[in-house]
Design an enzyme around this catalytic site. Sequence first.
Site, PDB file in Angstrom:
ATOM      1  N   GLY A   1       0.711  -1.285  -0.051  1.00 36.83           N
ATOM      2  CA  GLY A   1       0.044  -0.267   0.023  1.00 36.83           C
ATOM      3  C   GLY A   1       0.676   1.277  -0.009  1.00 36.83           C
TER       4      GLY A   1
ATOM      5  N   CYS B   1      11.719  -1.787   2.596  1.00 36.99           N
ATOM      6  CA  CYS B   1      10.660  -1.616   1.563  1.00 36.99           C
ATOM      7  C   CYS B   1       9.853  -0.534   2.409  1.00 36.99           C
ATOM      8  CB  CYS B   1      10.068  -3.141   1.332  1.00 36.99           C
ATOM      9  SG  CYS B   1       8.869  -2.850   0.160  1.00 36.99           S
TER      10      CYS B   1
ATOM     11  N   GLN C   1      10.395   3.542   3.641  1.00 37.17           N
ATOM     12  CA  GLN C   1       9.333   4.517   3.217  1.00 37.17           C
ATOM     13  C   GLN C   1       9.142   5.273   4.179  1.00 37.17           C
ATOM     14  OE1 GLN C   1       6.887   2.511   0.821  1.00 37.17           O
ATOM     15  NE2 GLN C   1       8.225   2.156  -0.994  1.00 37.17           N
TER      16      GLN C   1
ATOM     17  N   HIS D   1      15.056  -5.927  -1.471  1.00 40.21           N
ATOM     18  CA  HIS D   1      14.757  -7.096  -0.380  1.00 40.21           C
ATOM     19  C   HIS D   1      16.229  -7.812  -0.190  1.00 40.21           C
ATOM     20  CE1 HIS D   1      10.496  -6.835   0.454  1.00 40.21           C
ATOM     21  NE2 HIS D   1      10.509  -6.252  -1.041  1.00 40.21           N
TER      22      HIS D   1
ATOM     23  N   GLU E   1      16.743  -9.796   1.785  1.00 38.24           N
ATOM     24  CA  GLU E   1      16.405 -11.159   2.498  1.00 38.24           C
ATOM     25  C   GLU E   1      15.847 -12.034   1.433  1.00 38.24           C
ATOM     26  OE1 GLU E   1      12.259  -9.521   2.092  1.00 38.24           O
ATOM     27  OE2 GLU E   1      14.360  -8.846   2.313  1.00 38.24           O
TER      28      GLU E   1
END
Length: 354
Positions: free
Chosen positions: A220, A245, A249, A328, A330
Amino acid sequence: MKKGYLVLQDGQVFEGFRFGGPADAVGELVFTTGMCGYIETLTDPSYAGQIVMQTYPLIGNYGIIPEDFEGACCVRGYVVREWCEEPSNFRCQGDLDAFLKAQGVPGLWGVDTRELTRIIREHGVMNAAICEEVPADLTPVRTYAVTGVVEAVTCKEPSVHPAVGEERFRVSLLDYGAKRNIVRELQKRGCTVTVLPASAGAEEVLASNPDGVMLSNGPGDPAENTYQIEQIKKLLGKVPLFGICLGHQLTALAVGGSTYKLKYGHRGVNQPVRDLNGVRTYITSQNHGYAVDGDSLPAGKVRFINANDGTCEGIDYPDLRAFTVQFHPEACTGPKDTSFLFDQFVDLMKGGDR
């Protein structure tokens, strides 16, 4: 074979064949470019509210492997060029069609995904519907919005995941839609991880006296999460912090920066990211539709940028003992170029410099 349709908000119609769940669905249509990793894509909570289209044409050939799930399946729909009805893999425990049926997710195959990708790249992400009949009224499609998704995908109760081997650190992970491999990467570095719901306040996070705090990925519009932003403001400078991620933000918003929606986002496993602290470029896994405006930051320094479009991919906040990345590190299916960032988080918890 039962016919189905993908109807875009601008009225364009693509014909295909139904598989997976029987219901119709409306969502934000996005594409992802990975040649493998469709299981991780389908179980990544960051796709909540979205119809996911795979640009790679053959999907489902190694079946469904529950051990590779990253979380709950939160996609609104699934679109592929060709799906493999008879998968072959020694770890396979089911097929894609049965998985989508069990999750209630409608799928569509036989669609011209190359043309769809061109449309999204040219016009930007748009809403779409997977349906049995082309609707006469597209108002529900045009007005659909991805909202309230962090609250929908976060865990309901805290959980504790012990360190592998000797416990060296205790980390609190705020779950905005966390992928399971974040926990595993921390565990194998000697961290006991307490996963907390997105509704947890800063006081609750700090009450257990953690050595560090992780802010997870999630779905979102980041600016929608005003409560979480306020809690991050209270955490910054109190304890070492690493955000991924959505966590990246939200941290930028917490220090007074701004975010904006990308035309069609970065989704795939081949996104090049340049480290401004050196000469390296890393290949990364990404899944996001929003980006941080690096020029808007009153604090922190942009460290990583996307080598394709120059957008902000990571920020260091040395005065606050924090750093965040948009990609990412991970990523379970790889690439694993940036997994060293977890080691840098450990160093930060030790009291060293990043």
